[in-house]
Structure formats: C-alpha cells, structure tokens
Design a protein around this motif. Structure first.
Motif, short mmCIF file in Angstrom:
data_model
loop_
_atom_site.label_atom_id
_atom_site.label_comp_id
_atom_site.label_asym_id
_atom_site.label_seq_id
_atom_site.Cartn_x
_atom_site.Cartn_y
_atom_site.Cartn_z
N ASN A 93 0.83 -1.21 0.00
CA ASN A 93 0.00 0.00 0.00
C ASN A 93 0.86 1.26 0.00
O ASN A 93 0.55 2.22 -0.71
CB ASN A 93 -0.96 0.01 1.19
N ALA A 138 2.24 1.72 -3.49
CA ALA A 138 1.22 2.21 -4.43
C ALA A 138 0.96 3.70 -4.20
O ALA A 138 0.86 4.47 -5.17
CB ALA A 138 -0.07 1.41 -4.26
N ARG A 139 0.87 4.11 -2.95
CA ARG A 139 0.62 5.53 -2.65
C ARG A 139 1.81 6.39 -3.07
O ARG A 139 1.65 7.50 -3.57
CB ARG A 139 0.35 5.74 -1.17
N ALA A 194 3.96 5.71 -5.50
CA ALA A 194 3.95 5.78 -6.96
C ALA A 194 2.93 6.82 -7.43
O ALA A 194 3.21 7.60 -8.35
CB ALA A 194 3.63 4.42 -7.56
N HIS A 195 1.76 6.85 -6.80
CA HIS A 195 0.74 7.84 -7.16
C HIS A 195 1.22 9.26 -6.85
O HIS A 195 1.03 10.17 -7.65
CB HIS A 195 -0.55 7.53 -6.41
N LEU A 196 1.85 9.45 -5.69
CA LEU A 196 2.37 10.75 -5.31
C LEU A 196 3.43 11.23 -6.30
O LEU A 196 3.43 12.41 -6.70
CB LEU A 196 2.96 10.70 -3.90
N ALA A 254 3.70 10.39 -9.44
CA ALA A 254 3.02 10.71 -10.69
C ALA A 254 2.37 12.10 -10.60
O ALA A 254 2.46 12.90 -11.54
CB ALA A 254 1.98 9.66 -11.03
N VAL A 255 1.74 12.40 -9.47
CA VAL A 255 1.12 13.72 -9.28
C VAL A 255 2.19 14.81 -9.28
O VAL A 255 2.01 15.87 -9.88
CB VAL A 255 0.29 13.74 -7.98
N HIS A 304 3.23 15.63 -12.72
CA HIS A 304 2.22 16.45 -13.39
C HIS A 304 2.30 17.89 -12.91
O HIS A 304 2.17 18.83 -13.71
CB HIS A 304 0.83 15.89 -13.15
#
Length: 67
Positions: free
Chosen positions: A29, A32-33, A35-37, A39-40, A43
């Motif tokens: 978990n 995954a978090r 990796a999302h951070l 990616a954000v 951006h």
C-alpha cells in the motif's frame, strides 16, 4: 513474495497462492501511494511549462465564453 511480469509491465501478478501478511500488505500500500504521489508531482512539475506555452486561439476563446 516473488513476482512475475506479464504482458503489461505496469501490472504485476503475484506468483504465490498465499495472501500477504500485515507487513507485506503495508509495504504494498505504501508503494502504491508513493507511486501515485510521484506521478502527481511529475504532473505538477509540468504545469508551469504548459501555462507558459499556452496560446489563446479563437476556438479556446469561444469555448471559454460559451460556459
């Protein structure tokens, strides 16, 4: 827990039949978090470039006044 990559390298299928224990579940978990951070953040890093190269066109002006 050994992992095998399939056709899609972004999707990993576990090769074991057991469920992850509490520590493995936590690490999955957190990974995954994280990796999302990241990616954000990438951006957000691109926003000044996009805003700096923005050009107003007649189509974009018409779209902004249509709302």
């Amino acid at each position: 827990m050994s992992l095998a990559l399939g056709d899609n390298p972004a999707h990993v299928e576990p090769s074991g039949d057991r469920l992850p224990d509490e520590d493995e579940f936590y690490l999955l978990n957190v990974g995954a978090r994280l990796a999302h951070l990241l990616a954000v953040c990438s951006h957000l890093h691109a926003i000044p470039i996009m805003v700096g190269t923005f050009r107003s066109t007649p189509e974009s002006a018409a779209a902004s006044t249509a709302t």
